[in-house]
Design a protein around this motif. Sequence first.
Motif, short mmCIF file in Angstrom:
data_model
loop_
_atom_site.label_atom_id
_atom_site.label_comp_id
_atom_site.label_asym_id
_atom_site.label_seq_id
_atom_site.Cartn_x
_atom_site.Cartn_y
_atom_site.Cartn_z
N ARG A 186 -9.22 52.77 35.47
CA ARG A 186 -8.73 54.10 35.87
C ARG A 186 -8.84 55.00 34.64
N ARG B 272 -8.72 58.99 33.24
CA ARG B 272 -8.29 60.37 33.54
C ARG B 272 -8.73 61.25 32.38
N ALA C 122 -10.32 62.38 37.57
CA ALA C 122 -9.99 60.95 37.60
C ALA C 122 -11.19 60.15 38.09
N LEU D 33 -8.46 64.99 31.00
CA LEU D 33 -7.54 66.11 31.19
C LEU D 33 -8.05 67.34 30.45
N CYS E 166 -7.52 67.68 36.04
CA CYS E 166 -7.68 66.24 35.85
C CYS E 166 -8.92 65.79 36.61
#
Length: 97
Positions: free
Chosen positions: A87, A89, A7, A91, A5
Amino acid sequence: MAFVCNAIWTVKPGSEEIVREALESLSPATRTEPGNIYYQSYVDPEVPNVFRIFEVYKDADAFAAHGQYDHFKEHALGKAIPELETRVRELYETLDY
């Protein structure tokens, strides 16, 4: 394959120190999780309101478990995330070759 991840936390103006303090507690606690391989937060001194966190877990289940730990609930959900404008993320799964 490991689970990764990346972030990116963009912080509301004036909340940088709150997020920094939350990460000071969250980062070492996350490194003790059984499924965590690597966890590092960082910031560009020229862009102090954007924090990045590079996370590697043994698999997707370990990443999912990360969100259930008390230290994540307290420091990420309870302190840092309410102070974010955005935010993101990203992946990934590692390639084992």
